[in-house]
Design a protein around this motif. Structure first.
Motif, PDB file in Angstrom:
ATOM      1  N   ASP A 193       0.997  -1.330   0.142  1.00 50.29           N
ATOM      2  CA  ASP A 193       0.075  -0.208   0.109  1.00 50.29           C
ATOM      3  C   ASP A 193       0.902   1.664  -0.200  1.00 50.29           C
ATOM      4  O   ASP A 193       0.507   2.228  -0.567  1.00 50.29           O
ATOM      5  CB  ASP A 193      -0.818  -0.031   1.435  1.00 50.29           C
ATOM      6  N   THR A 194       1.969   1.243   0.974  1.00 50.70           N
ATOM      7  CA  THR A 194       3.198   2.139   1.083  1.00 50.70           C
ATOM      8  C   THR A 194       3.333   2.225  -0.663  1.00 50.70           C
ATOM      9  O   THR A 194       3.588   3.897  -1.047  1.00 50.70           O
ATOM     10  CB  THR A 194       4.091   2.108   1.653  1.00 50.70           C
ATOM     11  N   PHE A 195       4.375   1.561  -1.482  1.00 54.28           N
ATOM     12  CA  PHE A 195       4.263   1.764  -2.453  1.00 54.28           C
ATOM     13  C   PHE A 195       3.613   2.406  -3.995  1.00 54.28           C
ATOM     14  O   PHE A 195       3.400   3.066  -4.540  1.00 54.28           O
ATOM     15  CB  PHE A 195       5.446   0.562  -2.797  1.00 54.28           C
ATOM     16  N   ARG A 196       2.339   1.861  -3.441  1.00 53.69           N
ATOM     17  CA  ARG A 196       1.064   2.246  -3.959  1.00 53.69           C
ATOM     18  C   ARG A 196       0.609   3.592  -4.481  1.00 53.69           C
ATOM     19  O   ARG A 196       0.808   4.225  -5.178  1.00 53.69           O
ATOM     20  CB  ARG A 196       0.043   1.044  -3.740  1.00 53.69           C
ATOM     21  N   ALA A 197       1.150   4.387  -2.585  1.00 50.61           N
ATOM     22  CA  ALA A 197       0.879   5.462  -2.830  1.00 50.61           C
ATOM     23  C   ALA A 197       1.957   6.701  -3.244  1.00 50.61           C
ATOM     24  O   ALA A 197       1.766   7.410  -3.505  1.00 50.61           O
ATOM     25  CB  ALA A 197       0.417   5.687  -1.446  1.00 50.61           C
ATOM     26  N   LEU A 198       3.059   5.667  -3.446  1.00 52.45           N
ATOM     27  CA  LEU A 198       4.060   7.002  -3.767  1.00 52.45           C
ATOM     28  C   LEU A 198       4.215   7.074  -5.297  1.00 52.45           C
ATOM     29  O   LEU A 198       4.767   7.730  -5.179  1.00 52.45           O
ATOM     30  CB  LEU A 198       5.779   5.811  -3.010  1.00 52.45           C
TER      31      LEU A 198
ATOM     32  N   SER B 107       5.090  12.692  -4.702  1.00 51.20           N
ATOM     33  CA  SER B 107       6.046  13.120  -5.830  1.00 51.20           C
ATOM     34  C   SER B 107       7.489  13.385  -4.515  1.00 51.20           C
ATOM     35  O   SER B 107       8.407  13.733  -5.775  1.00 51.20           O
ATOM     36  CB  SER B 107       5.515  14.088  -6.543  1.00 51.20           C
ATOM     37  N   ASP B 108       7.795  13.331  -3.217  1.00 55.25           N
ATOM     38  CA  ASP B 108       8.388  14.037  -2.804  1.00 55.25           C
ATOM     39  C   ASP B 108       9.474  12.845  -2.487  1.00 55.25           C
ATOM     40  O   ASP B 108      10.880  12.860  -2.356  1.00 55.25           O
ATOM     41  CB  ASP B 108       8.648  14.908  -1.563  1.00 55.25           C
ATOM     42  N   VAL B 109       9.152  11.926  -3.079  1.00 56.59           N
ATOM     43  CA  VAL B 109      10.097  10.503  -2.753  1.00 56.59           C
ATOM     44  C   VAL B 109      10.431  10.340  -3.900  1.00 56.59           C
ATOM     45  O   VAL B 109       9.620  10.498  -5.097  1.00 56.59           O
ATOM     46  CB  VAL B 109       9.737   9.654  -2.520  1.00 56.59           C
ATOM     47  N   LYS B 110      12.153  10.556  -3.893  1.00 57.50           N
ATOM     48  CA  LYS B 110      12.306  10.506  -5.332  1.00 57.50           C
ATOM     49  C   LYS B 110      13.388   9.064  -5.690  1.00 57.50           C
ATOM     50  O   LYS B 110      13.583   8.213  -6.571  1.00 57.50           O
ATOM     51  CB  LYS B 110      13.642  11.715  -5.198  1.00 57.50           C
ATOM     52  N   ALA B 111      13.713   7.898  -4.215  1.00 56.87           N
ATOM     53  CA  ALA B 111      14.059   6.458  -3.988  1.00 56.87           C
ATOM     54  C   ALA B 111      14.066   6.302  -2.810  1.00 56.87           C
ATOM     55  O   ALA B 111      13.129   6.893  -2.010  1.00 56.87           O
ATOM     56  CB  ALA B 111      15.563   7.063  -4.390  1.00 56.87           C
ATOM     57  N   VAL B 112      13.892   4.818  -3.126  1.00 61.19           N
ATOM     58  CA  VAL B 112      13.266   4.402  -2.044  1.00 61.19           C
ATOM     59  C   VAL B 112      14.767   3.261  -1.312  1.00 61.19           C
ATOM     60  O   VAL B 112      15.504   2.528  -2.270  1.00 61.19           O
ATOM     61  CB  VAL B 112      12.492   2.929  -2.132  1.00 61.19           C
TER      62      VAL B 112
END
Length: 101
Positions: free
Chosen positions: A39-44, A50-55
């Protein structure tokens, strides 16, 4: 954002750092942690991510992940019938697809 089954922080430059949150058990995955990560990765992938560029996946307590929790995943899986096993396989596949997205 306060996940229940893993640790999360957002560093400078939009780098999110994830670590599983059960170091006393060497950070095993559970059905719930799979679902929350999916669910977290779907939200990303959506506008709020959009603030997340890499995990980056990091270790916690000296361990990354011991795999599926023996009591919470492995034990129940050996008792499941084929349709239920397919549901689990789809959930783990959905996590990988969400991570790739």
């Amino acid at each position: 954002f306060k996940p229940k089954h893993f640790n999360w922080r957002l560093d400078e430059g939009g780098v999110a750092v994830v670590s599983l949150a059960r170091p006393e058990r060497k950070n095993p995955l559970t059905f719930d942690s799979y679902a929350e990560l999916r669910d977290t990765f779907r939200a990303l992938a959506g506008p709020d991510g959009s603030d997340v560029k890499a995990v980056v996946f990091a270790s916690n307590g000296g361990n990354f992940c011991s795999g599926g929790d023996v009591h919470d995943i492995i034990g129940p899986l050996v008792r499941l019938k084929a349709p239920e096993l397919l549901m689990f396989t789809r959930m783990t596949g959905d996590l990988v697809l969400a991570m790739r997205g």
